[in-house]
Design a protein around this motif. Structure first.
Motif, PDB file in Angstrom:
ATOM      1  N   GLU A 199       0.722  -1.105   0.118  1.00 38.17           N
ATOM      2  CA  GLU A 199      -0.385  -0.508  -0.179  1.00 38.17           C
ATOM      3  C   GLU A 199       0.926   1.594  -0.092  1.00 38.17           C
ATOM      4  OE1 GLU A 199      -3.122   1.062   3.332  1.00 38.17           O
ATOM      5  OE2 GLU A 199      -4.767   0.576   2.036  1.00 38.17           O
ATOM      6  N   TYR A 233       1.697   2.379  -3.346  1.00 37.76           N
ATOM      7  CA  TYR A 233       0.886   2.889  -4.420  1.00 37.76           C
ATOM      8  C   TYR A 233       0.422   4.225  -5.136  1.00 37.76           C
ATOM      9  CZ  TYR A 233      -4.952   3.297  -5.887  1.00 37.76           C
ATOM     10  OH  TYR A 233      -5.814   3.347  -6.255  1.00 37.76           O
ATOM     11  N   GLU A 253      -0.478   8.153  -6.511  1.00 33.85           N
ATOM     12  CA  GLU A 253      -1.982   8.561  -6.216  1.00 33.85           C
ATOM     13  C   GLU A 253      -2.009   8.837  -7.991  1.00 33.85           C
ATOM     14  OE1 GLU A 253      -4.187   9.053  -3.797  1.00 33.85           O
ATOM     15  OE2 GLU A 253      -2.642   7.621  -2.912  1.00 33.85           O
ATOM     16  N   ARG A 285      -7.990   6.309 -11.559  1.00 31.52           N
ATOM     17  CA  ARG A 285      -8.114   4.941 -11.981  1.00 31.52           C
ATOM     18  C   ARG A 285      -9.493   4.971 -13.183  1.00 31.52           C
ATOM     19  NH1 ARG A 285      -3.925   5.084  -8.735  1.00 31.52           N
ATOM     20  NH2 ARG A 285      -2.565   3.345  -8.381  1.00 31.52           N
ATOM     21  N   GLU A 334      -3.929  -2.257 -12.479  1.00 30.73           N
ATOM     22  CA  GLU A 334      -3.057  -2.169 -10.949  1.00 30.73           C
ATOM     23  C   GLU A 334      -1.998  -3.401 -11.151  1.00 30.73           C
ATOM     24  OE1 GLU A 334      -4.025  -0.229  -8.882  1.00 30.73           O
ATOM     25  OE2 GLU A 334      -5.864   1.290  -9.200  1.00 30.73           O
ATOM     26  N   TYR A 349       1.648  -1.882 -10.843  1.00 34.06           N
ATOM     27  CA  TYR A 349       2.267  -2.619  -9.407  1.00 34.06           C
ATOM     28  C   TYR A 349       4.071  -3.706  -9.878  1.00 34.06           C
ATOM     29  CZ  TYR A 349       0.196  -1.417  -5.481  1.00 34.06           C
ATOM     30  OH  TYR A 349       0.325  -0.269  -4.305  1.00 34.06           O
ATOM     31  N   SER A 368      -4.757  -4.048   3.714  1.00 34.01           N
ATOM     32  CA  SER A 368      -4.527  -3.174   2.412  1.00 34.01           C
ATOM     33  C   SER A 368      -5.815  -2.331   2.231  1.00 34.01           C
ATOM     34  CB  SER A 368      -4.055  -3.691   0.726  1.00 34.01           C
ATOM     35  OG  SER A 368      -3.972  -2.232   0.343  1.00 34.01           O
ATOM     36  N   LYS A 383      -6.361   0.235   0.478  1.00 32.30           N
ATOM     37  CA  LYS A 383      -6.392   0.492  -1.109  1.00 32.30           C
ATOM     38  C   LYS A 383      -6.374  -0.752  -2.130  1.00 32.30           C
ATOM     39  CE  LYS A 383      -3.944   4.361  -0.210  1.00 32.30           C
ATOM     40  NZ  LYS A 383      -2.358   5.217  -0.379  1.00 32.30           N
ATOM     41  N   VAL A 422      -4.260  -3.100  -3.302  1.00 30.57           N
ATOM     42  CA  VAL A 422      -3.490  -4.077  -4.176  1.00 30.57           C
ATOM     43  C   VAL A 422      -3.895  -5.308  -5.035  1.00 30.57           C
ATOM     44  CG1 VAL A 422      -1.374  -4.933  -3.310  1.00 30.57           C
ATOM     45  CG2 VAL A 422      -2.126  -3.191  -2.818  1.00 30.57           C
ATOM     46  N   ALA A 466       0.442  -8.255  -7.261  1.00 32.91           N
ATOM     47  CA  ALA A 466       1.394  -8.016  -6.661  1.00 32.91           C
ATOM     48  C   ALA A 466       2.193  -8.234  -5.443  1.00 32.91           C
ATOM     49  CB  ALA A 466       0.713  -6.622  -6.302  1.00 32.91           C
TER      50      ALA A 466
END
Length: 168
Positions: A20, A23, A25, A28, A103, A107, A130, A132, A134, A138
């Motif tokens: 995280e 991640y 910013e 998306r 994503e 990653y 997490s 966020k 993820v 990943a």
């Protein structure tokens, strides 16, 4: 005499990796081309090119974009390539697929650039929970990246981790 409480985890060489923290910013966005198709299913090259030329691509500034077609239309590869040419000056990342694909690709770039040798001979915990998005891929990418270096790899939190790998 009072015994001092010692935090053995804080004093250990244990390294925690929280994906995280990596991640990036930025919005998306899923760009669905179905609305650009004749009757929702047929890609007419001239019309498609015209729509791409006239479209305001700047709205995708600093965004991560997944190009997709949500119906069963057959989309030629060049169509996605053309859209990526228009998006490239604005978007941080462009892929064909869904948000999970996007994503994972984001990653993959991050993990490929990670200096894994800094985990040489160290016990490593890959933090699990997490807030966020993820992607599961990943975690696999990270595990395989640090495995040649790490003394051990665990998953979870320092207080309750699941051992995954121990270098002999």
């Amino acid at each position: 005499m009072k015994d001092d409480i010692v935090n053995r985890i804080a004093n250990s060489k244990l390294e925690t990796i929280d994906l995280e923290d990596f991640y990036p910013e930025g919005p998306r966005i899923v760009f669905d081309i179905k609305d650009w198709l004749f009757e929702g299913f047929v890609l007419r090259e001239k019309d498609f090119r015209h729509q791409a030329l006239e479209f305001n691509w700047s709205q995708y500034q600093d965004s991560y974009v997944a190009l997709t077609c949500s119906n069963d239309a057959i989309i030629p590869g060049w169509a996605y390539m053309l859209l990526s040419i228009y998006l490239e000056p604005y978007a941080k990342k462009i892929v064909v697929g869904d948000l999970e694909t996007l994503e994972t690709s984001v990653y993959q770039d991050i993990i490929n650039n990670l200096e894994a040798s800094k985990y040489k001979d160290l016990p490593v915990i890959i933090k699990g929970c997490s807030k966020k998005p993820v992607p599961q891929n990943a975690y696999i990418l990270l595990t395989n990246k640090i495995k040649p270096f790490a003394k051990s790899i665990m998953y979870g939190e320092a207080c309750s981790s699941v051992p995954l790998f121990k270098n002999k």
